[in-house]
Design a protein around this motif. Structure first.
Motif, mmCIF file in Angstrom:
data_model
loop_
_atom_site.group_PDB
_atom_site.id
_atom_site.type_symbol
_atom_site.label_atom_id
_atom_site.label_comp_id
_atom_site.label_asym_id
_atom_site.label_seq_id
_atom_site.Cartn_x
_atom_site.Cartn_y
_atom_site.Cartn_z
ATOM 1 N N LEU A 146 -2.735 -3.060 4.875
ATOM 2 C CA LEU A 146 -2.416 -1.679 4.523
ATOM 3 C C LEU A 146 -3.241 -1.189 3.343
ATOM 4 N N ALA A 150 -0.014 2.966 1.180
ATOM 5 C CA ALA A 150 0.913 2.500 2.222
ATOM 6 C C ALA A 150 1.557 1.175 1.816
ATOM 7 N N ARG A 151 0.812 0.342 1.088
ATOM 8 C CA ARG A 151 1.374 -0.930 0.624
ATOM 9 C C ARG A 151 2.531 -0.677 -0.343
ATOM 10 N N ILE A 172 1.846 1.088 10.047
ATOM 11 C CA ILE A 172 1.999 -0.346 10.364
ATOM 12 C C ILE A 172 1.616 -0.600 11.824
#
Length: 196
Positions: A146, A150-151, A172
């Protein structure tokens, strides 16, 4: 009901990777229905069912085969010629009763159908492989793929924050699809014999 943070796993967001891949290969249902309606009308108006059915098989096979490559706007010449032959056989008096022309058209339609079926079966098999590969991933490998933002969203989601769960699921799934495609290609490369 929200699961406790300790039970939340990113792998639970990986859903339908293979099915999504397969869905992207197929034309939208409205387009397939429009083509079937057009060819059904042709069959209803035609006095030569074999010609109309052959044209339907060629056109529908062409749609299924070339939808994934629609950005290139390339329709194969042989399908165009075969559909032109079918139209000419309907329009030119006497051509519909020529055995050679009918045989050529039926052979082309059969080849088109078999080629299309082979490609559809291969696509279904690939989508199943992609789904198995995506299911085999763990949270650490998903997090590693990611981007930074997004992480962070993934870490917050694992701690119980659902504010960006829809966006996170999309990211994802795309990451899992990319990783699954890479894994399948790598597996295929190992299986292929090397050139001498």
């Amino acid at each position: 009901m929200t699961a406790p943070p300790s039970e939340r796993s990113l792998t639970s967001l990986v859903q339908g990777v293979g099915l999504d891949y397969l869905r992207r290969l197929l034309p939208p249902p409205w387009l397939a229905l429009a083509l079937l309606a057009t060819t059904s009308t042709w069959m209803a108006l035609s006095s030569h069912d074999t010609i109309a059915l052959s044209a339907c098989a060629i056109a529908f096979g062409g749609l299924l085969m070339h939808w994934p490559q629609r950005a290139r706007r390339a329709w194969p010449l042989w399908r165009t010629l075969a559909l032109g032959l079918a139209a000419a056989m309907e329009a030119v008096p006497g051509w519909a009763h020529e055995d050679l022309l009918r045989t050529v058209l039926v052979v082309i339609a059969a080849a088109s159908t078999l080629h299309t079926l082979a490609r559809v079966v291969a696509a279904v098999r690939l989508s199943l492989r992609l789904q198995r590969s995506a299911r085999a991933m763990d949270d650490a490998s998903l997090l590693a793929m990611l981007p930074d933002e997004a992480r962070e969203d993934a870490r917050r989601w694992r701690n119980g924050d659902d504010s960006k769960s829809a966006e996170l699921q999309l990211v994802i799934n795309l990451a899992a699809l990319w990783a699954a495609l890479s894994a399948v290609k790598a597996a295929d490369a190992r299986i292929r014999p090397t050139a001498m």
